[in-house]
Design a protein around this motif. Sequence first.
Motif, PDB file in Angstrom:
ATOM      1  N   GLY A   1       1.095  -0.883   0.246  1.00 49.46           N
ATOM      2  CA  GLY A   1       0.388   0.236   0.304  1.00 49.46           C
ATOM      3  C   GLY A   1       0.426   1.439   0.161  1.00 49.46           C
ATOM      4  N   PRO A   2      -0.169   2.602   0.368  1.00 50.40           N
ATOM      5  CA  PRO A   2       0.692   3.889  -0.331  1.00 50.40           C
ATOM      6  C   PRO A   2       1.922   3.892   0.895  1.00 50.40           C
ATOM      7  CG  PRO A   2      -1.279   4.091   0.412  1.00 50.40           C
ATOM      8  CD  PRO A   2      -1.036   2.419   0.432  1.00 50.40           C
ATOM      9  N   ALA A   3       1.884   3.277   2.476  1.00 45.59           N
ATOM     10  CA  ALA A   3       2.216   4.519   3.853  1.00 45.59           C
ATOM     11  C   ALA A   3       2.387   3.169   4.358  1.00 45.59           C
ATOM     12  CB  ALA A   3       1.156   5.460   3.962  1.00 45.59           C
ATOM     13  N   PRO A   4       3.038   2.144   4.067  1.00 47.26           N
ATOM     14  CA  PRO A   4       3.604   0.736   4.998  1.00 47.26           C
ATOM     15  C   PRO A   4       4.443   1.025   6.106  1.00 47.26           C
ATOM     16  CG  PRO A   4       4.613   0.597   3.000  1.00 47.26           C
ATOM     17  CD  PRO A   4       3.584   2.151   2.751  1.00 47.26           C
ATOM     18  N   LEU A   5       5.439   1.764   6.316  1.00 49.89           N
ATOM     19  CA  LEU A   5       6.422   2.317   7.400  1.00 49.89           C
ATOM     20  C   LEU A   5       5.416   2.730   8.304  1.00 49.89           C
ATOM     21  CD1 LEU A   5       8.924   2.672   8.731  1.00 49.89           C
ATOM     22  CD2 LEU A   5       9.236   4.679   7.679  1.00 49.89           C
ATOM     23  N   ASN A   6       4.660   3.652   7.987  1.00 53.55           N
ATOM     24  CA  ASN A   6       3.586   4.235   8.982  1.00 53.55           C
ATOM     25  C   ASN A   6       2.883   3.171   9.464  1.00 53.55           C
ATOM     26  OD1 ASN A   6       4.753   6.756   8.820  1.00 53.55           O
ATOM     27  ND2 ASN A   6       2.756   7.279   7.347  1.00 53.55           N
ATOM     28  N   ARG A   7       2.324   2.367   9.031  1.00 55.08           N
ATOM     29  CA  ARG A   7       0.964   1.237   8.932  1.00 55.08           C
ATOM     30  C   ARG A   7       1.598  -0.031  10.245  1.00 55.08           C
ATOM     31  NH1 ARG A   7      -3.189  -0.612  10.552  1.00 55.08           N
ATOM     32  NH2 ARG A   7      -3.805  -2.810   9.649  1.00 55.08           N
ATOM     33  N   ALA A   8       3.424   0.005  10.036  1.00 55.92           N
ATOM     34  CA  ALA A   8       4.144  -0.928  10.665  1.00 55.92           C
ATOM     35  C   ALA A   8       4.152  -0.172  12.048  1.00 55.92           C
ATOM     36  CB  ALA A   8       5.758  -1.313  10.421  1.00 55.92           C
ATOM     37  N   ILE A   9       4.514   0.993  12.143  1.00 51.66           N
ATOM     38  CA  ILE A   9       4.186   1.949  13.323  1.00 51.66           C
ATOM     39  C   ILE A   9       3.843   1.758  13.936  1.00 51.66           C
ATOM     40  CG2 ILE A   9       5.036   3.806  14.210  1.00 51.66           C
ATOM     41  CD1 ILE A   9       6.930   4.901  11.507  1.00 51.66           C
ATOM     42  N   GLU A  10       2.031   2.164  13.314  1.00 51.34           N
ATOM     43  CA  GLU A  10       0.789   1.939  14.311  1.00 51.34           C
ATOM     44  C   GLU A  10       0.439   0.343  14.530  1.00 51.34           C
ATOM     45  OE1 GLU A  10      -3.674   2.372  12.887  1.00 51.34           O
ATOM     46  OE2 GLU A  10      -2.284   2.897  11.476  1.00 51.34           O
ATOM     47  N   LEU A  11       0.964  -0.523  14.054  1.00 52.51           N
ATOM     48  CA  LEU A  11       0.823  -1.669  14.602  1.00 52.51           C
ATOM     49  C   LEU A  11       1.889  -2.418  16.000  1.00 52.51           C
ATOM     50  CD1 LEU A  11       0.407  -3.951  11.347  1.00 52.51           C
ATOM     51  CD2 LEU A  11      -0.934  -3.146  12.457  1.00 52.51           C
ATOM     52  N   LEU A  12       2.769  -1.767  15.424  1.00 56.09           N
ATOM     53  CA  LEU A  12       4.017  -2.321  16.912  1.00 56.09           C
ATOM     54  C   LEU A  12       3.267  -1.093  17.811  1.00 56.09           C
ATOM     55  CD1 LEU A  12       7.348  -1.459  15.643  1.00 56.09           C
ATOM     56  CD2 LEU A  12       6.217  -4.342  16.067  1.00 56.09           C
ATOM     57  N   ASP A  13       2.596  -0.134  17.554  1.00 52.68           N
ATOM     58  CA  ASP A  13       2.286   0.728  18.910  1.00 52.68           C
ATOM     59  C   ASP A  13       1.612   0.089  19.344  1.00 52.68           C
ATOM     60  OD1 ASP A  13       2.653   3.461  20.481  1.00 52.68           O
ATOM     61  OD2 ASP A  13       0.598   4.044  19.261  1.00 52.68           O
ATOM     62  N   LYS A  14       0.718  -0.333  18.883  1.00 51.03           N
ATOM     63  CA  LYS A  14      -0.976  -1.328  19.297  1.00 51.03           C
ATOM     64  C   LYS A  14      -0.975  -3.203  19.921  1.00 51.03           C
ATOM     65  CE  LYS A  14      -4.214   2.553  17.051  1.00 51.03           C
ATOM     66  NZ  LYS A  14      -4.936   2.917  16.107  1.00 51.03           N
ATOM     67  N   HIS A  15       0.248  -3.040  19.913  1.00 53.87           N
ATOM     68  CA  HIS A  15       0.424  -4.471  20.144  1.00 53.87           C
ATOM     69  C   HIS A  15      -0.124  -5.595  19.773  1.00 53.87           C
ATOM     70  CE1 HIS A  15       2.870  -3.456  23.800  1.00 53.87           C
ATOM     71  NE2 HIS A  15       1.968  -2.803  24.395  1.00 53.87           N
ATOM     72  N   ARG A  16      -0.326  -4.939  18.285  1.00 49.29           N
ATOM     73  CA  ARG A  16      -1.458  -5.665  16.842  1.00 49.29           C
ATOM     74  C   ARG A  16      -0.221  -6.988  16.551  1.00 49.29           C
ATOM     75  NH1 ARG A  16      -5.453  -3.063  13.115  1.00 49.29           N
ATOM     76  NH2 ARG A  16      -5.615  -5.182  12.722  1.00 49.29           N
ATOM     77  N   SER A  17       1.643  -6.248  16.531  1.00 45.57           N
ATOM     78  CA  SER A  17       1.977  -7.524  15.188  1.00 45.57           C
ATOM     79  C   SER A  17       3.376  -7.295  16.977  1.00 45.57           C
ATOM     80  CB  SER A  17       3.051  -6.705  14.257  1.00 45.57           C
ATOM     81  OG  SER A  17       3.677  -8.220  13.527  1.00 45.57           O
ATOM     82  N   ASP A  18       4.678  -7.852  16.503  1.00 44.32           N
ATOM     83  CA  ASP A  18       6.197  -8.263  17.386  1.00 44.32           C
ATOM     84  C   ASP A  18       7.408  -7.107  16.868  1.00 44.32           C
ATOM     85  OD1 ASP A  18       4.258  -9.636  19.535  1.00 44.32           O
ATOM     86  OD2 ASP A  18       4.206 -11.162  17.932  1.00 44.32           O
ATOM     87  N   VAL A  19       7.382  -7.301  16.228  1.00 44.64           N
ATOM     88  CA  VAL A  19       8.639  -7.198  15.541  1.00 44.64           C
ATOM     89  C   VAL A  19       8.659  -6.401  13.995  1.00 44.64           C
ATOM     90  CG1 VAL A  19      11.297  -8.058  14.787  1.00 44.64           C
ATOM     91  CG2 VAL A  19       9.390  -9.271  16.874  1.00 44.64           C
ATOM     92  N   PHE A  20       9.612  -5.195  13.765  1.00 42.21           N
ATOM     93  CA  PHE A  20       9.492  -5.009  12.823  1.00 42.21           C
ATOM     94  C   PHE A  20      11.111  -5.026  11.862  1.00 42.21           C
ATOM     95  CE2 PHE A  20       8.694  -1.654   9.910  1.00 42.21           C
ATOM     96  CZ  PHE A  20       8.903  -1.843   9.056  1.00 42.21           C
TER      97      PHE A  20
END
Length: 279
Positions: A185-204
Amino acid sequence: MPRTLILCFALALVACSPPEDTPTLVPETAAKTTKTALPAQEIQSRRKIVIGADPWCPHNCEAGSDREGYMVDIAREAFGLAGVDVEYVNMSWARAIQQARDGYIDGVVGALHGDAPDFVFPEEASGHTTTVLYTHPDNSWQYSGTDSLSNLTLLAINGYSYSPELDAYIAEHRDDPEKVWILSGPAPLNRAIELLDKHRSDVFPEDRDVMEWALQAQGNRIALRITNVIHQSPIYVAFSPGGPDSEELSDLLSQGTRALKRSGRIAQIMARYGLTWSD
């Protein structure tokens, strides 16, 4: 003529029309070509190439902005020494690689050898990357090889190369979203930051300068934890594997980059982004 007959006739015409399967270059954002002070007639005769990538600031940023990224600046000036203008366009990374591979653009900017091993790489790199692993600050996990990822969800951006070891792990588990979650998608880095911040994923995994730049752009409202440095590598503007001019463009970029190093110009370019050159 009855409307039903007209409709059937129109559908038949559509069915007989040739398929529109030829891809076209449709960048999300295109930048102007290199500025010159040459006469109009000479400008028209100058050669132009197109390079593309998704924004990966500070290495390569938003096309058309005041700071398009130090790698783009280096490419513009290095090619300018040979009378070649550079157009820089933004699109997803996977799409940029495919567009270059199909010959619709000349190359990609910000490439590791693992991103596109069949591409033509210059002898001289245009930058350097340090890849680190990020987690939420509450997570005390440490990386000790891919086996240590077995109970975690790893985020990865579609088409990115991180390290030989991690690339192999991603390829093995990319169809298992519990282990590897591929972002696009258009902003995958911002999405990754959001997912880590919300504990929806573990490692990036991400380049350290890129992550710092992104967090600063967000006002440092999110804090992430660095666990390990997993890879360091030069990064390049790499050219289409089937391009008839790719070898020549690779050589011109290397020659121009060496000239910019000797003159001290690269250090000046890097300073605009708060960086220093790393060999």
